[in-house]
Design a protein around this motif. Sequence first.
Motif, PDB file in Angstrom:
ATOM      1  N   LYS A 250      46.683  77.002 132.464  1.00 27.53           N
ATOM      2  CA  LYS A 250      46.664  76.076 131.334  1.00 27.53           C
ATOM      3  C   LYS A 250      46.947  76.825 130.038  1.00 27.53           C
ATOM      4  O   LYS A 250      46.486  77.948 129.844  1.00 27.53           O
ATOM      5  CB  LYS A 250      45.292  75.393 131.260  1.00 27.53           C
ATOM      6  N   ASP A 251      47.719  76.197 129.151  1.00 23.51           N
ATOM      7  CA  ASP A 251      48.068  76.815 127.864  1.00 23.51           C
ATOM      8  C   ASP A 251      48.596  78.228 128.071  1.00 23.51           C
ATOM      9  O   ASP A 251      48.171  79.198 127.412  1.00 23.51           O
ATOM     10  CB  ASP A 251      46.865  76.821 126.921  1.00 23.51           C
ATOM     11  N   ALA A 252      49.563  78.342 128.979  1.00 23.30           N
ATOM     12  CA  ALA A 252      50.026  79.657 129.417  1.00 23.30           C
ATOM     13  C   ALA A 252      50.730  80.425 128.304  1.00 23.30           C
ATOM     14  O   ALA A 252      50.590  81.653 128.213  1.00 23.30           O
ATOM     15  CB  ALA A 252      50.961  79.494 130.614  1.00 23.30           C
ATOM     16  N   VAL A 253      51.493  79.742 127.466  1.00 22.51           N
ATOM     17  CA  VAL A 253      52.192  80.450 126.386  1.00 22.51           C
ATOM     18  C   VAL A 253      51.185  80.949 125.354  1.00 22.51           C
ATOM     19  O   VAL A 253      51.310  82.064 124.837  1.00 22.51           O
ATOM     20  CB  VAL A 253      53.267  79.548 125.749  1.00 22.51           C
ATOM     21  N   LEU A 254      50.174  80.150 125.050  1.00 23.98           N
ATOM     22  CA  LEU A 254      49.117  80.625 124.158  1.00 23.98           C
ATOM     23  C   LEU A 254      48.434  81.852 124.755  1.00 23.98           C
ATOM     24  O   LEU A 254      48.146  82.822 124.040  1.00 23.98           O
ATOM     25  CB  LEU A 254      48.091  79.515 123.915  1.00 23.98           C
ATOM     26  N   ASP A 255      48.186  81.829 126.042  1.00 22.81           N
ATOM     27  CA  ASP A 255      47.551  82.968 126.693  1.00 22.81           C
ATOM     28  C   ASP A 255      48.424  84.211 126.559  1.00 22.81           C
ATOM     29  O   ASP A 255      47.921  85.322 126.334  1.00 22.81           O
ATOM     30  CB  ASP A 255      47.298  82.645 128.166  1.00 22.81           C
TER      31      ASP A 255
ATOM     32  N   LEU B  15      52.038  74.343 120.545  1.00 23.27           N
ATOM     33  CA  LEU B  15      52.639  74.988 121.708  1.00 23.27           C
ATOM     34  C   LEU B  15      52.717  74.045 122.901  1.00 23.27           C
ATOM     35  O   LEU B  15      53.679  74.099 123.681  1.00 23.27           O
ATOM     36  CB  LEU B  15      51.845  76.236 122.090  1.00 23.27           C
ATOM     37  N   ARG B  16      51.719  73.210 123.076  1.00 26.55           N
ATOM     38  CA  ARG B  16      51.743  72.280 124.206  1.00 26.55           C
ATOM     39  C   ARG B  16      52.946  71.343 124.130  1.00 26.55           C
ATOM     40  O   ARG B  16      53.535  70.984 125.154  1.00 26.55           O
ATOM     41  CB  ARG B  16      50.450  71.463 124.233  1.00 26.55           C
ATOM     42  N   GLU B  17      53.326  70.957 122.919  1.00 27.77           N
ATOM     43  CA  GLU B  17      54.500  70.097 122.762  1.00 27.77           C
ATOM     44  C   GLU B  17      55.791  70.883 122.961  1.00 27.77           C
ATOM     45  O   GLU B  17      56.754  70.382 123.551  1.00 27.77           O
ATOM     46  CB  GLU B  17      54.484  69.456 121.378  1.00 27.77           C
ATOM     47  N   ALA B  18      55.819  72.118 122.465  1.00 25.74           N
ATOM     48  CA  ALA B  18      57.041  72.925 122.544  1.00 25.74           C
ATOM     49  C   ALA B  18      57.298  73.454 123.946  1.00 25.74           C
ATOM     50  O   ALA B  18      58.454  73.650 124.332  1.00 25.74           O
ATOM     51  CB  ALA B  18      56.954  74.084 121.560  1.00 25.74           C
ATOM     52  N   TYR B  19      56.223  73.707 124.714  1.00 22.08           N
ATOM     53  CA  TYR B  19      56.356  74.300 126.044  1.00 22.08           C
ATOM     54  C   TYR B  19      55.562  73.465 127.064  1.00 22.08           C
ATOM     55  O   TYR B  19      54.505  73.889 127.535  1.00 22.08           O
ATOM     56  CB  TYR B  19      55.839  75.738 126.048  1.00 22.08           C
ATOM     57  N   PRO B  20      56.069  72.299 127.401  1.00 24.37           N
ATOM     58  CA  PRO B  20      55.334  71.467 128.377  1.00 24.37           C
ATOM     59  C   PRO B  20      55.366  72.111 129.762  1.00 24.37           C
ATOM     60  O   PRO B  20      56.396  72.649 130.183  1.00 24.37           O
ATOM     61  CB  PRO B  20      56.110  70.149 128.365  1.00 24.37           C
ATOM     62  N   PRO B  21      54.261  72.082 130.475  1.00 27.21           N
ATOM     63  CA  PRO B  21      54.248  72.659 131.827  1.00 27.21           C
ATOM     64  C   PRO B  21      55.059  71.817 132.792  1.00 27.21           C
ATOM     65  O   PRO B  21      55.150  70.589 132.657  1.00 27.21           O
ATOM     66  CB  PRO B  21      52.764  72.661 132.189  1.00 27.21           C
ATOM     67  N   GLY B  22      55.669  72.467 133.774  1.00 27.66           N
ATOM     68  CA  GLY B  22      56.371  71.786 134.849  1.00 27.66           C
ATOM     69  C   GLY B  22      55.520  71.768 136.099  1.00 27.66           C
ATOM     70  O   GLY B  22      54.374  72.224 136.088  1.00 27.66           O
ATOM     71  N   PRO B  23      56.081  71.292 137.191  1.00 28.25           N
ATOM     72  CA  PRO B  23      55.291  71.190 138.424  1.00 28.25           C
ATOM     73  C   PRO B  23      54.913  72.540 139.021  1.00 28.25           C
ATOM     74  O   PRO B  23      53.984  72.630 139.820  1.00 28.25           O
ATOM     75  CB  PRO B  23      56.211  70.407 139.364  1.00 28.25           C
TER      76      PRO B  23
END
Length: 268
Positions: A205-210, A242-250
């Motif tokens: 979760k929130d991988a780019v922030l991490d 960041l959640r909007e800019a980098y949405p997670p995929g499957p």
Amino acid sequence: MSAPAWDPAQYLRHAGHRARPFADLLARIPELPAPRPRIADLGCGPGNVTTLLTARWPTARVTGHDNSAEMLDRAREHAGPTAKGGHLGFARTDARTWTPAEPHDLIISNATLQWVPGHTERFADWIAALRPGGTFAFQVPGNFDAPSHRLMRDLAGSPRWRERLAGTLRHDAVHTPSAYLERLTGLGCAADVWETTYLHLLAGKDAVLDWVTGTGLRPVLTALADDPEARDAFVEEYRTALREAYPPGPHGTPFPFRRVFAVATKEA
């Protein structure tokens, strides 16, 4: 602006992705002039990729240099003799002022020079310290215009944060590949300069922030360290963007990351 405080454990959470550019840089370095080469890893961090140097040159005397005591404490876990008579050690060093005290066969720097203002002005001293036929090689992130960094700068410059965070983040930390090529060839080296955009697939979760919590966000976290409430508020605003800019995929969160590489070999 104070130097950012580093957290080796956080940095190493994405160790596999972070190590790949170093391995790609290492693959383009030619053979070194001395049978028992002297090597410096400038900005070695926790030392995990510095060990790749001793794997390729097991007779070498390798020193990892860094200015973070926290990173060096972790790096020293790797210190000691190597399989074929070489040695790996670590030293606290400021890349802004470091000049080798002895001839080197290889000076390499991995994702560090973006933290060194005016780093191209240091190239002449480092190349002068190479033996004939020696190599200076580095890679730096080239993603300062990516959403991960642009959104951070925009937030830091917003009315709520600009007074606290003015001057904390830079957007001109690296140069273009052509500028590096011109500088290195102008110093008498045969230079190979290129860029690569990696498409990392990050888990969690929130991988780019991490990811950025271990690197690009460190100056902000350091600047707000004395005010945990403000620090957490900034992180939450940034997390939302960041959640909007980098949405997670499957299968994870795709994270494009451009890097600039250079390998410069001194005339033999």
